[in-house]
Design a protein around this motif. Structure first.
Motif, mmCIF file in Angstrom:
data_model
loop_
_atom_site.group_PDB
_atom_site.id
_atom_site.type_symbol
_atom_site.label_atom_id
_atom_site.label_comp_id
_atom_site.label_asym_id
_atom_site.label_seq_id
_atom_site.Cartn_x
_atom_site.Cartn_y
_atom_site.Cartn_z
ATOM 1 N N GLN A 14 33.176 7.919 94.335
ATOM 2 C CA GLN A 14 32.753 7.232 95.560
ATOM 3 C C GLN A 14 31.347 7.621 96.001
ATOM 4 O O GLN A 14 30.794 6.970 96.878
ATOM 5 N N HIS A 105 41.032 11.938 91.188
ATOM 6 C CA HIS A 105 40.927 11.132 92.411
ATOM 7 C C HIS A 105 40.770 9.685 91.953
ATOM 8 O O HIS A 105 39.659 9.140 91.919
ATOM 9 N N TYR A 106 41.843 9.115 91.527
ATOM 10 C CA TYR A 106 41.982 7.707 91.099
ATOM 11 C C TYR A 106 41.419 7.324 89.725
ATOM 12 O O TYR A 106 42.038 6.537 89.018
ATOM 13 N N ASN A 149 45.173 13.197 93.590
ATOM 14 C CA ASN A 149 45.034 12.633 94.932
ATOM 15 C C ASN A 149 45.946 11.423 95.107
ATOM 16 O O ASN A 149 45.890 10.476 94.331
ATOM 17 N N GLU A 150 46.780 11.474 96.100
ATOM 18 C CA GLU A 150 47.588 10.334 96.548
ATOM 19 C C GLU A 150 48.230 9.544 95.409
ATOM 20 O O GLU A 150 47.910 8.358 95.222
ATOM 21 N N TYR A 251 46.414 9.298 107.795
ATOM 22 C CA TYR A 251 45.516 8.332 108.427
ATOM 23 C C TYR A 251 46.169 7.602 109.590
ATOM 24 O O TYR A 251 45.538 7.320 110.574
ATOM 25 N N MET A 276 38.996 -0.352 109.292
ATOM 26 C CA MET A 276 39.724 -0.604 108.054
ATOM 27 C C MET A 276 41.068 -1.280 108.342
ATOM 28 O O MET A 276 41.817 -1.603 107.431
ATOM 29 N N GLU A 303 42.894 15.113 104.091
ATOM 30 C CA GLU A 303 42.120 13.944 104.555
ATOM 31 C C GLU A 303 42.676 13.452 105.875
ATOM 32 O O GLU A 303 43.902 13.381 106.059
ATOM 33 N N TRP A 341 37.782 13.011 106.415
ATOM 34 C CA TRP A 341 37.308 12.087 105.380
ATOM 35 C C TRP A 341 36.364 11.101 106.041
ATOM 36 O O TRP A 341 36.787 10.347 106.896
ATOM 37 N N GLU A 348 33.730 2.366 99.057
ATOM 38 C CA GLU A 348 35.176 2.136 99.180
ATOM 39 C C GLU A 348 35.586 1.162 98.078
ATOM 40 O O GLU A 348 34.926 0.149 97.864
ATOM 41 N N PHE A 357 32.868 5.835 107.076
ATOM 42 C CA PHE A 357 33.726 6.949 107.472
ATOM 43 C C PHE A 357 32.912 8.210 107.772
ATOM 44 O O PHE A 357 33.398 9.134 108.393
HETATM 45 C C1 BGC Z 1 41.426 8.018 99.663
HETATM 46 C C2 BGC Z 1 39.919 7.951 99.730
HETATM 47 C C3 BGC Z 1 39.491 6.700 100.496
HETATM 48 C C4 BGC Z 1 40.130 6.701 101.866
HETATM 49 C C5 BGC Z 1 39.765 5.513 102.732
HETATM 50 C C6 BGC Z 1 42.095 7.715 100.987
HETATM 51 O O1 BGC Z 1 43.396 7.270 100.825
HETATM 52 O O2 BGC Z 1 41.840 9.255 99.144
HETATM 53 O O3 BGC Z 1 39.415 7.983 98.433
HETATM 54 O O4 BGC Z 1 38.100 6.620 100.608
HETATM 55 O O5 BGC Z 1 41.518 6.678 101.710
HETATM 56 O O6 BGC Z 1 40.110 4.334 102.127
#
Ligand code: BGC
Length: 385
Positions: A14, A105-106, A149-150, A251, A276, A303, A341, A348, A357
């Motif tokens: 990113q 991370h993805y 990550n996630e 989030y 978002m 995050e 974050w 993005e 962000f």
């Molecule tokens: C991710 C980030 C992303 C952020 C906002 C998170 O779920 O880990 O990579 O930028 O969300 O979309």
């Protein structure tokens, strides 16, 4: 008492720029994702970003190591890239920043993605070897390890909605890939520990705090139970024995209602809306932390952030989330850190550079850095000093 980490995060693809050897970069080339181009040129300008982080009052930074830079072809490790990450990590240390590193991370190197990534066990072994390489080469310069990550976001976007690589919509592949990702975490955990027994390692889990729209409705409460179990806890149960801590990405919260027509319905109109489209609710972080305390593991909020172009919500968003986290800490939940974050504005995956962000704004023409007003919040916070 542990020193509370106050930090901010970034991920390689990113911000580093020039994603040429990973599957997301490949998707950009064929127009399936927006162009990330030069990113924020973090790969070269990291030192400036770390200095600003220090000035803001942060004591930790989360970055990720881009696997496709380190191993652009199977078994061929790029020494120059390894040294560049070493310089980054040593620069963080010199500035007094704790170093938190994500391994996945993805993005995936194209050579693995072409063989099906984690959809078959093909991805698992190379990931473990990559973790081993990083542990051997850079392990002494990493304070906290985040394996993946996630996984749930990765799976939903890539295998259910089909909006990100590998752009599939297949429930069986989704399940298989999920299983392999968690296996990859567990095996990488063991491998890193073999190389560095004292390493501190966890998975990053995105959790949504669910609440019933109407507490008196049994159907609403059952929906909450199911969403919480499948969305927040199932993966944690699978990796529990291979976790030194929980990495929590929080989030938003969601109020859910049962309806005969839709089954699952989200009713969140009254919560604050970010650019978002997330409905933010700081108190949900407190309840999520209380809920995760059942695992009796330390928790790092890896995050929490808000896309907010005008930056008018950022200060309050951060201070309210940290104060709810502090409340949980004071009530005995082992919360060890909070990472906003993101440190700077980033690319993005679905919307390119249109969401903001960052604590630090990036001028898209000159790439000049400019600290936002909201970043001043960190100087007003002292969690346990
Ligand atoms: C991710 C980030 C992303 C952020 C906002 C998170 O779920 O880990 O990579 O930028 O969300 O979309």
């Amino acid at each position: 008492m542990h020193k509370f980490l106050l930090g901010a995060g970034l991920s390689a693809s990113q911000v580093e720029g020039f994603n040429s050897a990973n599957d997301y970069g490949a998707a950009e080339t064929i127009g399936r994702l927006p162009q990330s181009g030069k990113g924020t040129d973090f790969y070269h300008r990291y030192s400036e970003d770390f200095s600003l982080a220090k000035d803001i009052g942060l004591n930790a930074i989360r970055i990720s190591i881009e696997w496709s830079r380190i191993e652009p072809r199977e078994g061929v490790y790029n020494r120059e890239a390894t040294e560049q990450y070493r310089r980054m990590l040593q620069d963080m240390k010199a500035k007094g920043l704790q170093r938190v590193v994500t391994l996945h991370h993805y993005t995936l190197p194209v050579w693995i993605a072409e063989r099906g990534g984690f959809a078959t066990s093909v991805g698992v072994k190379p990931f473990v070897l990559f973790a081993q390489y990083i542990a051997e080469q850079l392990g002494n310069d990493i304070d906290l390890w985040l394996t993946i990550n996630e996984p749930e976001v990765y799976l939903i976007e890539g295998y259910i909605k089909g909006t990100r690589p590998p752009f599939k919509k297949n429930i069986l592949t989704f399940l298989r890939t999920g299983f392999n990702l968690l296996r990859a975490h567990n095996r990488a955990f063991r491998e890193i520990k073999r190389v560095i027994p004292q390493a501190h390692i966890g998975l990053v889990k995105n959790c949504v705090y669910y609440m019933p729209n109407n507490r008196n409705h049994l159907a609403d409460r059952m929906l909450v139970w199911a969403a919480n179990f499948f969305g927040n806890h199932l993966m944690m149960r699978i990796v529990r024995k291979h976790s030194d801590f929980i990495g929590l990405n929080y989030y938003f919260s969601s109020r859910v209602a049962f309806s005969w027509r839709h089954g699952f319905r989200e009713v969140n109109r009254d919560l604050h809306l970010s650019d978002m489209g997330y409905r933010t609710w700081p108190e949900g972080l407190y309840w999520m932390l209380k809920d995760l305390a059942r695992y009796k593991l330390p928790i790092y909020i890896t995050e929490n952030g808000i896309a907010n172009a005008t930056s008018d919500m950022q200060f309050r968003f951060i201070s309210e989330h940290i104060s709810w986290a502090t409340k949980a800490l004071h009530e005995g939940v082992d919360v060890r850190g909070y990472f906003y974050w993101s440190l700077t504005d980033t690319y993005e995956f679905q919307s390119g550079y249109d969401l903001y962000f960052g604590l630090i704004e990036i001028d898209r023409n000159t790439l000049a850095r400019h600290v936002r007003e909201g970043a001043k919040v960190f100087k007003t916070i002292s969690v346990n000093e």
